[in-house]
Design a protein around this motif. Structure first.
Motif, PDB file in Angstrom:
ATOM      1  N   MET A 150      47.485  35.645 -27.953  1.00 27.21           N
ATOM      2  CA  MET A 150      46.627  35.938 -26.807  1.00 27.21           C
ATOM      3  C   MET A 150      47.082  35.096 -25.619  1.00 27.21           C
ATOM      4  O   MET A 150      47.419  33.914 -25.793  1.00 27.21           O
ATOM      5  CB  MET A 150      45.167  35.577 -27.107  1.00 27.21           C
ATOM      6  N   ASN A 151      47.096  35.675 -24.412  1.00 26.53           N
ATOM      7  CA  ASN A 151      47.462  34.875 -23.247  1.00 26.53           C
ATOM      8  C   ASN A 151      46.297  33.987 -22.801  1.00 26.53           C
ATOM      9  O   ASN A 151      45.191  34.067 -23.344  1.00 26.53           O
ATOM     10  CB  ASN A 151      47.980  35.760 -22.112  1.00 26.53           C
ATOM     11  N   ILE A 152      46.551  33.146 -21.818  1.00 26.24           N
ATOM     12  CA  ILE A 152      45.547  32.148 -21.419  1.00 26.24           C
ATOM     13  C   ILE A 152      44.263  32.793 -20.912  1.00 26.24           C
ATOM     14  O   ILE A 152      43.170  32.264 -21.128  1.00 26.24           O
ATOM     15  CB  ILE A 152      46.130  31.167 -20.367  1.00 26.24           C
ATOM     16  N   TYR A 153      44.369  33.924 -20.258  1.00 26.32           N
ATOM     17  CA  TYR A 153      43.173  34.632 -19.785  1.00 26.32           C
ATOM     18  C   TYR A 153      42.316  35.068 -20.962  1.00 26.32           C
ATOM     19  O   TYR A 153      41.102  34.822 -21.003  1.00 26.32           O
ATOM     20  CB  TYR A 153      43.620  35.839 -18.965  1.00 26.32           C
ATOM     21  N   GLU A 154      42.949  35.681 -21.965  1.00 24.77           N
ATOM     22  CA  GLU A 154      42.229  36.180 -23.139  1.00 24.77           C
ATOM     23  C   GLU A 154      41.646  35.038 -23.967  1.00 24.77           C
ATOM     24  O   GLU A 154      40.506  35.108 -24.438  1.00 24.77           O
ATOM     25  CB  GLU A 154      43.182  37.023 -23.993  1.00 24.77           C
ATOM     26  N   ARG A 155      42.428  33.966 -24.126  1.00 23.38           N
ATOM     27  CA  ARG A 155      41.940  32.820 -24.907  1.00 23.38           C
ATOM     28  C   ARG A 155      40.796  32.114 -24.192  1.00 23.38           C
ATOM     29  O   ARG A 155      39.818  31.686 -24.816  1.00 23.38           O
ATOM     30  CB  ARG A 155      43.098  31.850 -25.172  1.00 23.38           C
ATOM     31  N   GLY A 156      40.920  32.010 -22.858  1.00 21.91           N
ATOM     32  CA  GLY A 156      39.868  31.360 -22.086  1.00 21.91           C
ATOM     33  C   GLY A 156      38.547  32.100 -22.153  1.00 21.91           C
ATOM     34  O   GLY A 156      37.479  31.488 -22.256  1.00 21.91           O
ATOM     35  N   LEU A 157      38.611  33.426 -22.125  1.00 24.82           N
ATOM     36  CA  LEU A 157      37.387  34.221 -22.237  1.00 24.82           C
ATOM     37  C   LEU A 157      36.746  34.032 -23.613  1.00 24.82           C
ATOM     38  O   LEU A 157      35.513  33.973 -23.736  1.00 24.82           O
ATOM     39  CB  LEU A 157      37.688  35.701 -21.998  1.00 24.82           C
ATOM     40  N   CYS A 158      37.580  33.937 -24.645  1.00 24.37           N
ATOM     41  CA  CYS A 158      37.048  33.697 -26.001  1.00 24.37           C
ATOM     42  C   CYS A 158      36.319  32.362 -26.070  1.00 24.37           C
ATOM     43  O   CYS A 158      35.261  32.242 -26.698  1.00 24.37           O
ATOM     44  CB  CYS A 158      38.187  33.720 -27.026  1.00 24.37           C
ATOM     45  N   VAL A 159      36.879  31.351 -25.427  1.00 24.13           N
ATOM     46  CA  VAL A 159      36.244  30.037 -25.431  1.00 24.13           C
ATOM     47  C   VAL A 159      34.951  30.069 -24.612  1.00 24.13           C
ATOM     48  O   VAL A 159      33.925  29.513 -25.021  1.00 24.13           O
ATOM     49  CB  VAL A 159      37.215  28.964 -24.891  1.00 24.13           C
ATOM     50  N   LEU A 160      34.988  30.730 -23.466  1.00 19.80           N
ATOM     51  CA  LEU A 160      33.811  30.806 -22.599  1.00 19.80           C
ATOM     52  C   LEU A 160      32.612  31.460 -23.281  1.00 19.80           C
ATOM     53  O   LEU A 160      31.466  31.061 -23.053  1.00 19.80           O
ATOM     54  CB  LEU A 160      34.142  31.592 -21.324  1.00 19.80           C
ATOM     55  N   GLN A 161      32.870  32.481 -24.107  1.00 23.95           N
ATOM     56  CA  GLN A 161      31.740  33.177 -24.744  1.00 23.95           C
ATOM     57  C   GLN A 161      31.109  32.383 -25.875  1.00 23.95           C
ATOM     58  O   GLN A 161      30.047  32.741 -26.373  1.00 23.95           O
ATOM     59  CB  GLN A 161      32.193  34.549 -25.260  1.00 23.95           C
ATOM     60  N   CYS A 162      31.733  31.278 -26.272  1.00 26.63           N
ATOM     61  CA  CYS A 162      31.248  30.506 -27.414  1.00 26.63           C
ATOM     62  C   CYS A 162      30.076  29.614 -27.006  1.00 26.63           C
ATOM     63  O   CYS A 162      30.162  28.846 -26.044  1.00 26.63           O
ATOM     64  CB  CYS A 162      32.380  29.662 -27.985  1.00 26.63           C
ATOM     65  N   LYS A 163      29.010  29.673 -27.756  1.00 29.16           N
ATOM     66  CA  LYS A 163      27.778  28.958 -27.407  1.00 29.16           C
ATOM     67  C   LYS A 163      27.898  27.442 -27.524  1.00 29.16           C
ATOM     68  O   LYS A 163      27.032  26.709 -27.036  1.00 29.16           O
ATOM     69  CB  LYS A 163      26.624  29.451 -28.275  1.00 29.16           C
ATOM     70  N   TYR A 164      28.971  26.941 -28.143  1.00 27.57           N
ATOM     71  CA  TYR A 164      29.145  25.502 -28.299  1.00 27.57           C
ATOM     72  C   TYR A 164      29.811  24.858 -27.077  1.00 27.57           C
ATOM     73  O   TYR A 164      29.979  23.641 -27.041  1.00 27.57           O
ATOM     74  CB  TYR A 164      29.977  25.206 -29.547  1.00 27.57           C
ATOM     75  N   ILE A 165      30.209  25.674 -26.097  1.00 30.78           N
ATOM     76  CA  ILE A 165      30.971  25.190 -24.945  1.00 30.78           C
ATOM     77  C   ILE A 165      30.124  25.233 -23.674  1.00 30.78           C
ATOM     78  O   ILE A 165      29.425  26.206 -23.408  1.00 30.78           O
ATOM     79  CB  ILE A 165      32.237  26.055 -24.744  1.00 30.78           C
ATOM     80  N   ASN A 166      30.232  24.170 -22.859  1.00 31.41           N
ATOM     81  CA  ASN A 166      29.504  24.105 -21.591  1.00 31.41           C
ATOM     82  C   ASN A 166      30.398  24.239 -20.364  1.00 31.41           C
ATOM     83  O   ASN A 166      29.919  24.558 -19.274  1.00 31.41           O
ATOM     84  CB  ASN A 166      28.744  22.777 -21.488  1.00 31.41           C
ATOM     85  N   SER A 167      31.677  23.960 -20.528  1.00 27.13           N
ATOM     86  CA  SER A 167      32.606  24.081 -19.406  1.00 27.13           C
ATOM     87  C   SER A 167      34.014  24.290 -19.942  1.00 27.13           C
ATOM     88  O   SER A 167      34.340  23.826 -21.043  1.00 27.13           O
ATOM     89  CB  SER A 167      32.563  22.824 -18.529  1.00 27.13           C
ATOM     90  N   VAL A 168      34.845  24.991 -19.158  1.00 29.83           N
ATOM     91  CA  VAL A 168      36.222  25.280 -19.566  1.00 29.83           C
ATOM     92  C   VAL A 168      37.185  24.860 -18.464  1.00 29.83           C
ATOM     93  O   VAL A 168      36.930  25.092 -17.280  1.00 29.83           O
ATOM     94  CB  VAL A 168      36.410  26.784 -19.880  1.00 29.83           C
ATOM     95  N   ILE A 169      38.288  24.222 -18.878  1.00 30.35           N
ATOM     96  CA  ILE A 169      39.363  23.869 -17.951  1.00 30.35           C
ATOM     97  C   ILE A 169      40.596  24.667 -18.343  1.00 30.35           C
ATOM     98  O   ILE A 169      41.166  24.465 -19.421  1.00 30.35           O
ATOM     99  CB  ILE A 169      39.688  22.368 -17.996  1.00 30.35           C
ATOM    100  N   PHE A 170      41.020  25.593 -17.491  1.00 33.34           N
ATOM    101  CA  PHE A 170      42.247  26.352 -17.725  1.00 33.34           C
ATOM    102  C   PHE A 170      43.463  25.505 -17.325  1.00 33.34           C
ATOM    103  O   PHE A 170      43.445  24.834 -16.293  1.00 33.34           O
ATOM    104  CB  PHE A 170      42.254  27.634 -16.890  1.00 33.34           C
TER     105      PHE A 170
END
Length: 447
Positions: free
Chosen positions: A320-340
């Motif tokens: 998965m590219n960074i866009y696809e992986r980042g969206l997967c991380v963002l949808q996870c309820k254990y995460i509050n913020s994402v740094i690409f």
């Protein structure tokens, strides 16, 4: 439930809901190696109501109607339960959506994408709920599917890689005319902000950042740079008393291995909070007097870019590219913020210059996938903020293992791809993957 004894014929399970509610929405599916297309369907369904119940088909019913699954039922349940827009998961949901089942769980409407889903007889899986007027359609998430991802593994392609994510979002990279690139970048930005919403899918939730630095600073430990943090969208901030925790990774084929690691991080912080009186009556009353209660931890996830992961893992990783992986991380309820674009090595300069200041802890889990030639976590260890999550049930589940599952049963997945109308792998593509994997092994042995 024991998966060796239970079937969909034994359900529906548990006590029936006292009433059927318009705002309680049902979606169902295979949810095989969970990707952002699945999350997009759940997000749109959640936006149509106030609760979301998610049915998960059994391995056996999927095999009968569609073909083999890559992930086990237990792994698929873990993925669904981790989605921030899901209220409840229901394993062993029938492949053909049943009115008695959705009514049992109090769901008035079933939501599905605008693609057609058929059973083994070629009939519409939603024919009964459609006939009852209890079916709603949402847009299918473009440019992603389980079939696409299996194809990348089988054909060993790299065309999905993104060179510069910020340039792509700005319309300065990609295919097509300048106008088409600009439109594509705007649509991707809009989707990122959509996935950064809270559990209702309607309000801001997670903040999203980009980190920009030299290639050397992103790939290895040879350069120590503060870099530049740029915010894409605002979200929640750490609340009084919360510890700020940093995790990082590729999160490729976001799976039960990543999810269980993140869940264990939360558990570890909750235990620490309990030991320090976070859940005492007085502490709870103090927090609730100022609003709703909240947990003791704020989790920030750094996601490495495609070039960094391929530098370390080779072949055609990440799948998965960074866009696809980042969206997967963002949808996870254990995460509050994402740094690409987070660095592979979280240096002291990087950690002390984050928008939240120096994190209270940097967590790392059991890693066997990345062939390391040095310790990327030297800085947090020296700073006394390094924490480690030990082995767990899904510790061995990573992108490499998932690819191995596909390749081990290549003939079955080839047939699944053929039914989907996808070009077969062929012997040449198989040899290419084998050659690339051998080259990577040699590179790792010489490192």
């Amino acid at each position: 439930m024991n998966s060796n004894q239970v079937t969909e014929k034994d359900g529906p399970f548990g006590e029936a809901a006292p009433e059927i509610l318009d705002g309680r929405i049902w979606v169902d599916g295979c949810w095989d190696f969970f990707h952002h297309g699945h999350a997009g369907a759940m997000l749109q369904a959640r936006q149509l109501g106030t609760e979301l119940v998610v049915g998960i088909h059994s391995d056996e019913s999927i095999l009968e109607n569609k073909g083999p699954t890559v992930m086990t039922l237990e792994e698929r349940i873990a993925a669904v339960d981790a989605c921030r827009w899901v209220t409840q998961s229901v394993p062993y949901a029938p492949y053909v959506t049943s009115l008695p089942w959705i009514s049992h769980y109090g769901c008035k409407y079933v939501v599905h994408g605008d693609d057609i889903t058929s059973d083994s007889s070629g009939e519409d899986c939603y024919r009964y709920v459609k006939a009852a007027g209890r079916f709603k359609v949402v847009k299918r998430t473009p440019s992603i599917s389980t079939t696409d991802l299996v194809g990348r593994m089988l054909l060993c392609t790299r065309t999905h890689f993104i060179k510069s994510f910020t340039n792509l979002l700005d319309g300065e990279e990609g295919s097509g005319t300048p106008e088409e690139r600009k439109k594509e970048g705007d649509e991707m930005t809009k989707r990122i902000k959509l996935y950064a919403t809270d559990q209702t899918g309607l309000h801001p939730g997670s903040s999203v950042w980009f980190w920009t630095a030299s290639v050397a600073a992103r790939k290895t430990d040879t350069e120590e740079e503060e870099g530049v943090f740029t915010r894409l969208c605002e979200g929640s901030q750490p609340k009084p008393g919360q510890r700020v925790v940093y995790v990082d990774g590729g999160f490729d084929l976001f799976s039960s291995g990543h999810i269980e690691f993140l869940r264990q991080v939360i558990k570890s912080e909750e235990k620490m909070g309990a030991d320090e009186g976070w859940y005492s009556k007085e502490a709870v009353e103090e927090r609730t007097s100022k609003g709703s209660d909240y947990g003791p931890v704020f989790v920030i996830a750094g996601v490495h870019d495609d070039e960094v992961i391929n530098h370390w893992k080779g072949v055609n990783y990440p799948i998965m590219n960074i866009y696809e992986r980042g969206l997967c991380v963002l949808q996870c309820k254990y995460i509050n913020s994402v740094i690409f674009g987070a660095p592979f090595t979280p240096t002291r300069a990087y950690l002390t210059s984050t928008p939240w200041g120096t994190p209270d802890a940097v967590y790392h889990g059991p890693t066997s996938f990345m062939p390391l030639t040095y310790d990327p976590y030297t800085a947090p260890k020296e700073m006394g903020i390094y924490r480690e999550i030990g082995m767990h049930e899904y510790a061995g589940v990573n992108a490499g293992q998932i690819v191995q599952r596909i390749m081990k049963s290549r003939d079955m997945y080839e047939e699944r791809q053929r039914v989907k109308g996808v070009k077969g792998i062929g012997e040449e593509a198989q040899r290419r993957r084998e050659q690339m994997e051998e080259e990577q092994k040699l590179k790792e042995s010489l490192a």
